[in-house]
Motif scaffolding. Sequence first.
Motif, short mmCIF file in Angstrom:
data_model
loop_
_atom_site.label_atom_id
_atom_site.label_comp_id
_atom_site.label_asym_id
_atom_site.label_seq_id
_atom_site.Cartn_x
_atom_site.Cartn_y
_atom_site.Cartn_z
N VAL A 99 15.16 -4.53 8.01
CA VAL A 99 14.76 -5.54 8.78
C VAL A 99 13.16 -5.08 9.72
O VAL A 99 13.44 -4.30 10.39
CB VAL A 99 15.57 -6.23 9.54
CG1 VAL A 99 15.11 -7.47 10.33
CG2 VAL A 99 16.82 -6.47 8.93
N ILE A 100 12.29 -5.84 9.55
CA ILE A 100 11.07 -5.71 10.29
C ILE A 100 10.83 -6.75 11.23
O ILE A 100 10.55 -7.91 10.96
CB ILE A 100 9.72 -5.66 9.36
CG1 ILE A 100 10.08 -4.76 8.18
CG2 ILE A 100 8.58 -5.62 10.01
CD1 ILE A 100 9.16 -4.74 7.04
N TYR A 101 11.11 -6.25 12.68
CA TYR A 101 10.96 -7.30 13.72
C TYR A 101 9.61 -7.38 14.02
O TYR A 101 9.01 -6.39 14.54
CB TYR A 101 12.01 -7.04 14.74
CG TYR A 101 13.51 -7.00 14.31
CD1 TYR A 101 14.39 -8.16 14.47
CD2 TYR A 101 14.19 -5.87 14.13
CE1 TYR A 101 15.61 -8.30 14.01
CE2 TYR A 101 15.63 -5.86 13.74
CZ TYR A 101 16.28 -7.07 13.61
OH TYR A 101 17.58 -7.10 13.32
N GLN A 102 9.12 -8.69 14.30
CA GLN A 102 7.65 -8.74 14.99
C GLN A 102 6.59 -7.71 14.69
O GLN A 102 6.25 -7.01 15.61
CB GLN A 102 8.04 -8.83 16.70
CG GLN A 102 8.87 -9.58 17.11
CD GLN A 102 9.31 -9.84 18.59
OE1 GLN A 102 9.47 -8.72 19.30
NE2 GLN A 102 8.76 -10.98 19.09
N PHE A 103 6.39 -7.53 13.45
CA PHE A 103 5.24 -6.90 12.87
C PHE A 103 4.13 -6.63 13.71
O PHE A 103 3.65 -5.75 14.06
CB PHE A 103 5.04 -7.15 11.34
CG PHE A 103 4.21 -6.23 10.80
CD1 PHE A 103 4.29 -4.93 10.36
CD2 PHE A 103 2.79 -6.41 10.83
CE1 PHE A 103 3.58 -3.92 9.99
CE2 PHE A 103 1.72 -5.68 10.28
CZ PHE A 103 2.07 -4.39 9.60
N GLN A 112 1.09 -1.01 0.09
CA GLN A 112 -0.08 -0.06 -0.11
C GLN A 112 0.81 1.34 0.20
O GLN A 112 0.53 2.37 -0.70
CB GLN A 112 -0.76 -0.18 1.34
CG GLN A 112 -1.73 0.82 1.27
CD GLN A 112 -2.57 1.14 2.65
OE1 GLN A 112 -2.48 0.18 3.38
NE2 GLN A 112 -3.19 2.28 2.82
N SER A 113 1.90 1.22 0.53
CA SER A 113 2.86 2.60 1.05
C SER A 113 3.37 2.87 -0.24
O SER A 113 3.72 4.19 -0.38
CB SER A 113 3.82 2.27 1.90
OG SER A 113 5.15 1.87 1.53
N ARG A 162 5.72 4.83 10.85
CA ARG A 162 7.09 5.10 10.69
C ARG A 162 7.69 4.13 9.51
O ARG A 162 8.20 4.32 8.86
CB ARG A 162 7.69 5.01 11.96
CG ARG A 162 9.15 5.74 11.80
CD ARG A 162 9.79 5.77 13.22
NE ARG A 162 9.10 6.43 14.33
CZ ARG A 162 8.82 6.04 15.49
NH1 ARG A 162 9.53 5.27 16.08
NH2 ARG A 162 8.39 7.25 16.29
N LEU A 163 7.23 2.83 9.74
CA LEU A 163 7.78 1.72 8.62
C LEU A 163 7.13 2.05 7.31
O LEU A 163 7.82 2.07 6.65
CB LEU A 163 7.03 0.27 9.39
CG LEU A 163 7.34 -0.76 8.10
CD1 LEU A 163 8.73 -1.11 8.06
CD2 LEU A 163 6.77 -2.06 8.85
N TYR A 164 5.82 2.52 7.31
CA TYR A 164 5.34 2.64 5.96
C TYR A 164 6.03 3.86 5.24
O TYR A 164 6.41 3.72 4.07
CB TYR A 164 4.04 3.55 6.26
CG TYR A 164 2.88 3.68 5.34
CD1 TYR A 164 2.00 2.95 4.89
CD2 TYR A 164 3.12 4.99 4.68
CE1 TYR A 164 1.06 3.28 3.99
CE2 TYR A 164 2.23 5.24 3.42
CZ TYR A 164 0.98 4.38 3.16
OH TYR A 164 0.18 4.60 2.39
N ALA A 165 6.56 5.02 6.22
CA ALA A 165 7.34 5.97 5.47
C ALA A 165 8.92 5.65 5.32
O ALA A 165 9.31 6.16 4.32
CB ALA A 165 7.28 7.36 6.28
N LEU A 225 3.96 -4.12 16.91
CA LEU A 225 4.13 -2.64 16.14
C LEU A 225 2.87 -1.94 16.51
O LEU A 225 2.00 -2.31 16.30
CB LEU A 225 4.46 -2.26 14.90
CG LEU A 225 5.73 -3.12 14.15
CD1 LEU A 225 6.01 -2.53 12.93
CD2 LEU A 225 7.14 -3.03 15.19
N THR A 226 3.16 -0.79 17.36
CA THR A 226 2.13 0.25 17.45
C THR A 226 1.96 0.91 16.22
O THR A 226 2.35 0.83 15.17
CB THR A 226 2.67 1.26 18.52
OG1 THR A 226 3.68 2.03 18.06
CG2 THR A 226 3.19 0.77 19.80
#
Lengths: 229, 229
Positions: free
Chosen positions: B141-145, B23-24, B155-158, B148-149
Motif C-alpha cells: 500500500v502506497i500512502y500519500q505518494f 520505471q522501476s 525505497r518504494l522503487y526498490a 514522500l521524500t
Amino acid sequence: MKTLVIVAHPKLAESTTQQLLKQSIATYENVTWHPLTELIDVVQERQLLRQADRIIFQFPLYWYSAPALLKQWQDKVLTTKFATGSSFSLAHKELGLVVSTGSASKTFQPGAAEQFTMAEILRPYEALANKTHMKYLSPLVIYQFPYLTKIEQQRLYATYQQYAANSKFDHFAGQEEWINSQLKRKINTTKKAATQQSLQQIQAVLQSNEDTLADLAMTVEMMKQDEDD
Amino acid sequence: MKTLVIVAHPKLAESTTQQLLKQSIATYENVTWHPLTELIDVVQERQLLRQADRIIFQFPLYWYSAPALLKQWQDKVLTTKFATGSSFSLAHKELGLVVSTGSASKTFQPGAAEQFTMAEILRPYEALANKTHMKYLSPLVIYQFPYLTKIEQQRLYATYQQYAANSKFDHFAGQEEWINSQLKRKINTTKKAATQQSLQQIQAVLQSNEDTLADLAMTVEMMKQDEDD
C-alpha cells in the motif's frame, strides 16, 4: 420519507429477484426505482440523490462487490467535491444495501467456504457511508433466492417493502405501526366487502395482541422497578 | 517467475506514482506491465493470466475499492467457469495488490478518520484469492505518494521491484539473495570502471555483514539448544 433505489444489475430484465422486489414497491409513491445503465447523467443523478432521504444500493454480489455498473456510477457521481469536501451533499441521509448472492448464508464465516462475514465483505460501503457522513443501515442480504419457498418469498416481499419505505423499519414498534398503516390503507382501497371484512378481523386480532403486549411490557417494567428498590 | 501487473488507472499518463513504478521494472523481462482500457479482449486476457505465476492488481483506491475499470475486467474475464467451477485456471498462482491512496496510513484504524484497517477494506480481493485458490500476498500500500521524500521514493522503487519480480520477497533471506543478484547484474552490465569498483565494494560490505549475521544466528541456535537440554 423519500427513497431512491439505485439498481445495478447487468441483466435486470432476467432477474426474478429484482422483479419481485420491484413489484413489492410498485404502488409506493415515495420510492423511486432507478435502474442504472452505462450512460450516466451526473447532474440528474445528483438531483435524485439530493431529493432522497434514504438511498439504497441494490445489486447482485459479483466478486464480493457490486457490478462494475455501480462502481462506475460511484466514481463519476460521487466526486470528492460533491460527497465530501466542503459540501457533504449526502450527509444525514441513510445508506441501505440490498445484496443478492448465490452462496448460502452459512458459508460467510471463518472456516466456511467464503471465509469472511458479509459485514466484512461490505466494509467498503460502510466506509463510504462513514466518509460521506451518511447513516449506514444494516444491509438486507438475499441468499440463494432460487431456493426460497413461496412463504420465504412472501416474507422477503414484505421485509423489502419496509426496508425501502418504512422510516422506522429497524424497531419492533416501527414495524407494528407500519403493518397497521398498511392494513388501513388496504381496507380503504379494497372494493370487495368480504376482503374488507377479513382484513378488519386481522386488524382486530393485531390490536388485541398489541394490547396484550403493552400489558406485559408494563408488568415487566413494574417488576424491574421493584428490583431496583 | 513470470509476473503480470494489471494496472487499472483512469488517468494513467498523469500519475507520477505509476510512472515511478513502471520505471522501476522497465528492464525486467519477466514482468509484464499491462494497463487496462475499456476495451477488453477476454481471450487475450485469459492467455496472459495463464502464463503468469504472480498476478498483481495495481490501482488507486476509489471509494475503498478499485476503479470501475478493474471491476469491469473482473466481471468479464473472471467468469465462474474460468476462475472456479471445473477449471480453476488461477489456482496456485499468487495474487498481489499494489494500492495507492491519498489518506495517511494512521487514518486506517478504528477511531480514526477511515474507521477500518486497509486489510478489512481489501477483503473482497482476499475473498477472491480464496475462492479461486490463489495465494494472497500481503498488499503493498502506497500512502500519500506526493508527500514522500526522495529517499522514501527510492525505497518504494526498490520495494516495488521485489514485489513485482522477487519470488521470495517476503523473507529476509529472499531479499538478501535478491539484492546480491541485482548487484552482480549491475556489476556485469556497467561499463564505467569506477562504478564497477564501488559496486564491488558494496558487495564486499554486504558479504561481510552476511557472514556476521550467519555467525550470530549460529550462536543463537546453540544457546537455544542449551536451554532445551
